[in-house]
Motif scaffolding. Structure first.
Motif, PDB file in Angstrom:
ATOM      1  N   LEU A   1       2.893 -43.866   3.189  1.00 47.80           N
ATOM      2  CA  LEU A   1       2.833 -45.325   3.303  1.00 47.80           C
ATOM      3  C   LEU A   1       4.159 -45.950   3.694  1.00 47.80           C
ATOM      4  O   LEU A   1       4.191 -47.099   4.118  1.00 47.80           O
ATOM      5  CB  LEU A   1       2.366 -45.944   1.975  1.00 47.80           C
ATOM      6  CG  LEU A   1       0.992 -45.527   1.480  1.00 47.80           C
ATOM      7  CD1 LEU A   1       0.687 -46.217   0.155  1.00 47.80           C
ATOM      8  CD2 LEU A   1      -0.088 -45.845   2.502  1.00 47.80           C
ATOM      9  N   LEU A   2       5.249 -45.182   3.567  1.00 48.10           N
ATOM     10  CA  LEU A   2       6.557 -45.769   3.842  1.00 48.10           C
ATOM     11  C   LEU A   2       7.404 -44.907   4.785  1.00 48.10           C
ATOM     12  O   LEU A   2       7.698 -45.324   5.909  1.00 48.10           O
ATOM     13  CB  LEU A   2       7.309 -46.013   2.531  1.00 48.10           C
ATOM     14  CG  LEU A   2       8.571 -46.875   2.623  1.00 48.10           C
ATOM     15  CD1 LEU A   2       8.207 -48.297   3.050  1.00 48.10           C
ATOM     16  CD2 LEU A   2       9.307 -46.917   1.288  1.00 48.10           C
ATOM     17  N   PHE A   3       7.767 -43.705   4.358  1.00 49.96           N
ATOM     18  CA  PHE A   3       8.748 -42.931   5.108  1.00 49.96           C
ATOM     19  C   PHE A   3       8.268 -42.529   6.506  1.00 49.96           C
ATOM     20  O   PHE A   3       8.972 -42.751   7.497  1.00 49.96           O
ATOM     21  CB  PHE A   3       9.153 -41.686   4.324  1.00 49.96           C
ATOM     22  CG  PHE A   3       9.830 -41.974   3.007  1.00 49.96           C
ATOM     23  CD1 PHE A   3      10.666 -43.080   2.876  1.00 49.96           C
ATOM     24  CD2 PHE A   3       9.636 -41.161   1.904  1.00 49.96           C
ATOM     25  CE1 PHE A   3      11.295 -43.359   1.676  1.00 49.96           C
ATOM     26  CE2 PHE A   3      10.265 -41.436   0.688  1.00 49.96           C
ATOM     27  CZ  PHE A   3      11.091 -42.533   0.575  1.00 49.96           C
ATOM     28  N   LEU A   4       7.084 -41.930   6.614  1.00 53.19           N
ATOM     29  CA  LEU A   4       6.594 -41.495   7.930  1.00 53.19           C
ATOM     30  C   LEU A   4       6.284 -42.672   8.851  1.00 53.19           C
ATOM     31  O   LEU A   4       6.651 -42.633  10.037  1.00 53.19           O
ATOM     32  CB  LEU A   4       5.370 -40.591   7.759  1.00 53.19           C
ATOM     33  CG  LEU A   4       5.653 -39.243   7.078  1.00 53.19           C
ATOM     34  CD1 LEU A   4       4.356 -38.448   6.911  1.00 53.19           C
ATOM     35  CD2 LEU A   4       6.669 -38.437   7.868  1.00 53.19           C
ATOM     36  N   PRO A   5       5.634 -43.742   8.355  1.00 54.23           N
ATOM     37  CA  PRO A   5       5.448 -44.909   9.237  1.00 54.23           C
ATOM     38  C   PRO A   5       6.776 -45.523   9.689  1.00 54.23           C
ATOM     39  O   PRO A   5       6.897 -45.958  10.836  1.00 54.23           O
ATOM     40  CB  PRO A   5       4.658 -45.891   8.358  1.00 54.23           C
ATOM     41  CG  PRO A   5       3.929 -45.026   7.393  1.00 54.23           C
ATOM     42  CD  PRO A   5       4.875 -43.901   7.101  1.00 54.23           C
ATOM     43  N   MET A   6       7.773 -45.563   8.801  1.00 52.04           N
ATOM     44  CA  MET A   6       9.077 -46.102   9.180  1.00 52.04           C
ATOM     45  C   MET A   6       9.721 -45.240  10.261  1.00 52.04           C
ATOM     46  O   MET A   6      10.318 -45.759  11.211  1.00 52.04           O
ATOM     47  CB  MET A   6       9.993 -46.192   7.954  1.00 52.04           C
ATOM     48  CG  MET A   6       9.645 -47.321   7.005  1.00 52.04           C
ATOM     49  SD  MET A   6      10.742 -47.385   5.557  1.00 52.04           S
ATOM     50  CE  MET A   6      12.274 -47.953   6.328  1.00 52.04           C
ATOM     51  N   ALA A   7       9.587 -43.918  10.145  1.00 52.94           N
ATOM     52  CA  ALA A   7      10.155 -43.015  11.152  1.00 52.94           C
ATOM     53  C   ALA A   7       9.522 -43.275  12.514  1.00 52.94           C
ATOM     54  O   ALA A   7      10.225 -43.366  13.533  1.00 52.94           O
ATOM     55  CB  ALA A   7       9.927 -41.561  10.736  1.00 52.94           C
ATOM     56  N   ASN A   8       8.205 -43.419  12.542  1.00 50.89           N
ATOM     57  CA  ASN A   8       7.515 -43.655  13.816  1.00 50.89           C
ATOM     58  C   ASN A   8       7.864 -45.018  14.407  1.00 50.89           C
ATOM     59  O   ASN A   8       8.021 -45.160  15.623  1.00 50.89           O
ATOM     60  CB  ASN A   8       6.006 -43.531  13.628  1.00 50.89           C
ATOM     61  CG  ASN A   8       5.571 -42.093  13.377  1.00 50.89           C
ATOM     62  OD1 ASN A   8       6.173 -41.163  13.899  1.00 50.89           O
ATOM     63  ND2 ASN A   8       4.545 -41.904  12.571  1.00 50.89           N
TER      64      ASN A   8
ATOM     65  N   SER B   1       9.299 -35.773  -0.003  1.00 57.93           N
ATOM     66  CA  SER B   1       8.832 -36.548  -1.158  1.00 57.93           C
ATOM     67  C   SER B   1       7.542 -36.014  -1.806  1.00 57.93           C
ATOM     68  O   SER B   1       7.449 -36.022  -3.040  1.00 57.93           O
ATOM     69  CB  SER B   1       8.684 -38.032  -0.788  1.00 57.93           C
ATOM     70  OG  SER B   1       7.687 -38.218   0.189  1.00 57.93           O
ATOM     71  N   PRO B   2       6.525 -35.528  -1.042  1.00 61.43           N
ATOM     72  CA  PRO B   2       5.353 -34.975  -1.747  1.00 61.43           C
ATOM     73  C   PRO B   2       5.702 -33.770  -2.620  1.00 61.43           C
ATOM     74  O   PRO B   2       5.180 -33.614  -3.733  1.00 61.43           O
ATOM     75  CB  PRO B   2       4.403 -34.580  -0.601  1.00 61.43           C
ATOM     76  CG  PRO B   2       4.800 -35.439   0.538  1.00 61.43           C
ATOM     77  CD  PRO B   2       6.299 -35.558   0.410  1.00 61.43           C
ATOM     78  N   THR B   3       6.598 -32.910  -2.126  1.00 66.67           N
ATOM     79  CA  THR B   3       6.997 -31.740  -2.905  1.00 66.67           C
ATOM     80  C   THR B   3       7.789 -32.143  -4.135  1.00 66.67           C
ATOM     81  O   THR B   3       7.595 -31.590  -5.232  1.00 66.67           O
ATOM     82  CB  THR B   3       7.844 -30.792  -2.038  1.00 66.67           C
ATOM     83  OG1 THR B   3       7.123 -30.473  -0.850  1.00 66.67           O
ATOM     84  CG2 THR B   3       8.165 -29.514  -2.795  1.00 66.67           C
TER      85      THR B   3
ATOM     86  N   TYR C   1       3.466 -41.014  -6.403  1.00 71.02           N
ATOM     87  CA  TYR C   1       4.668 -41.573  -5.777  1.00 71.02           C
ATOM     88  C   TYR C   1       5.106 -40.721  -4.588  1.00 71.02           C
ATOM     89  O   TYR C   1       5.466 -41.242  -3.533  1.00 71.02           O
ATOM     90  CB  TYR C   1       5.804 -41.659  -6.797  1.00 71.02           C
ATOM     91  CG  TYR C   1       5.696 -42.796  -7.776  1.00 71.02           C
ATOM     92  CD1 TYR C   1       4.794 -43.839  -7.590  1.00 71.02           C
ATOM     93  CD2 TYR C   1       6.508 -42.848  -8.909  1.00 71.02           C
ATOM     94  CE1 TYR C   1       4.698 -44.877  -8.491  1.00 71.02           C
ATOM     95  CE2 TYR C   1       6.421 -43.888  -9.820  1.00 71.02           C
ATOM     96  CZ  TYR C   1       5.509 -44.901  -9.615  1.00 71.02           C
ATOM     97  OH  TYR C   1       5.418 -45.938 -10.507  1.00 71.02           O
ATOM     98  N   GLY C   2       5.106 -39.408  -4.755  1.00 72.93           N
ATOM     99  CA  GLY C   2       5.553 -38.535  -3.682  1.00 72.93           C
ATOM    100  C   GLY C   2       4.688 -38.657  -2.444  1.00 72.93           C
ATOM    101  O   GLY C   2       5.198 -38.837  -1.326  1.00 72.93           O
TER     102      GLY C   2
ATOM    103  N   VAL D   1      15.558 -38.838  10.030  1.00 74.50           N
ATOM    104  CA  VAL D   1      15.888 -38.720   8.606  1.00 74.50           C
ATOM    105  C   VAL D   1      14.703 -39.193   7.770  1.00 74.50           C
ATOM    106  O   VAL D   1      14.372 -38.604   6.736  1.00 74.50           O
ATOM    107  CB  VAL D   1      17.154 -39.524   8.267  1.00 74.50           C
ATOM    108  CG1 VAL D   1      17.407 -39.516   6.760  1.00 74.50           C
ATOM    109  CG2 VAL D   1      18.364 -38.949   8.982  1.00 74.50           C
ATOM    110  N   TYR D   2      14.033 -40.253   8.223  1.00 75.65           N
ATOM    111  CA  TYR D   2      12.852 -40.734   7.492  1.00 75.65           C
ATOM    112  C   TYR D   2      11.704 -39.737   7.579  1.00 75.65           C
ATOM    113  O   TYR D   2      10.899 -39.624   6.655  1.00 75.65           O
ATOM    114  CB  TYR D   2      12.420 -42.100   8.029  1.00 75.65           C
ATOM    115  CG  TYR D   2      13.211 -43.230   7.438  1.00 75.65           C
ATOM    116  CD1 TYR D   2      13.048 -43.585   6.100  1.00 75.65           C
ATOM    117  CD2 TYR D   2      14.133 -43.943   8.189  1.00 75.65           C
ATOM    118  CE1 TYR D   2      13.784 -44.610   5.537  1.00 75.65           C
ATOM    119  CE2 TYR D   2      14.865 -44.976   7.636  1.00 75.65           C
ATOM    120  CZ  TYR D   2      14.695 -45.305   6.312  1.00 75.65           C
ATOM    121  OH  TYR D   2      15.428 -46.321   5.754  1.00 75.65           O
TER     122      TYR D   2
END
Length: 254
Positions: free
Chosen positions: A198-205, A153-155, A191-192, A145-146
């Motif tokens: 810095l947050l979502f993809l590192p948290m997923a990994n 978020s970039p889009t 922000y996107g 989900v992350y």
């Protein structure tokens, strides 16, 4: 507490803030409530649309794993399996009934229950392996989900920037206000991209790593229970599970 995760987040945000300041920027100018609402709200709404309620709830429950890693004591687990083996050899499998009823780990409790019920080695192995695979899939689905948030978020940030530019165009006759409006609009893009990388993809990994650590721990417990079912001695069981100690630096938060 995973100090490396916290340090990494601080270093990433600090580097951006310091670099921006060295270029003459004012860090406070990067804070924009409406842009944050558009990007964060839009991203969360998008993943809610694509995710089931159970998976979304599990993702929220797992979020704390990023900064507070689940603790798996391999040495204690091996000693525990040895104690089960001693008791089973001396008193029979029924002596483990209380362990099965009171054990804090549901996976270990199920393995002991199957052992007490007299399951064959193959049936015990098949059942525990299926449970392990299904649990792994459920947890990884929640971690992904992350990943989805990192993709959206970039889009959504670009969408926020376009909305900001539309608003800025209302000041087309006032160059000073127009410039300020354009600068504010691009904050949504920051922000996107920033939240994604810095947050979502590192948290997923990081969550994927935590899931694999948990699965390895459960795999070790399964091997221990199966070894008990075939009557292996506590010493042989310890030697068999010794290999899992190699992974201890990853399994135990130090």
């Amino acid at each position: 507490m995973d100090k490396l995760s916290i340090l990494g987040l601080v270093v990433a945000l600090g580097a951006i803030a310091i670099g921006y300041s060295l270029e003459g920027g004012v860090v406070s100018a990067l804070f924009n409530g409406p842009a944050l609402i558009i990007v964060l709200g839009g991203t969360i709404g998008a993943v809610m649309l694509q995710t089931s309620a159970s998976t979304f709830k599990k993702m929220l429950n797992m979020s704390s794993w990023v900064f507070v890693a689940p603790h798996y004591d391999i040495d204690e687990a091996i000693e525990q399996v040895k104690r089960w083996s001693h008791k089973a050899r001396q008193e029979g499998y029924l002596a483990l009934e209380n362990e099965a009823l009171t054990h804090s780990d549901a996976y270990a409790a199920k393995g002991l229950s199957l052992l007490i019920d007299g399951c064959s080695e193959q049936k015990l192995r098949d059942t525990l392996e299926i449970d392990l695979l299904l649990e792994r899939d459920r947890l990884l689905e929640a971690a992904r989900v992350y990943e989805a948030m990192g993709g959206y978020s970039p889009t959504i940030g670009i969408l926020g920037a376009v909305l900001g530019l539309i608003q800025a165009m209302s000041f087309i006759t006032d160059p000073q206000m127009l410039g300020a409006g354009v600068a504010t609009a691009f904050i949504a893009t920051i922000y996107g991209v920033g939240l994604a990388n810095l947050l979502f993809l590192p948290m997923a990994n990081k969550l994927k790593q935590r899931v694999e650590q948990k699965m390895l721990y459960h795999e070790m417990l399964a091997e221990g229970v199966i070894a008990i079912s075939v009557g292996e001695s506590p010493m042989n069981i310890e030697l068999k599970l010794e290999a899992y100690r190699v992974e201890r630096p990853n399994l135990v938060d130090v």
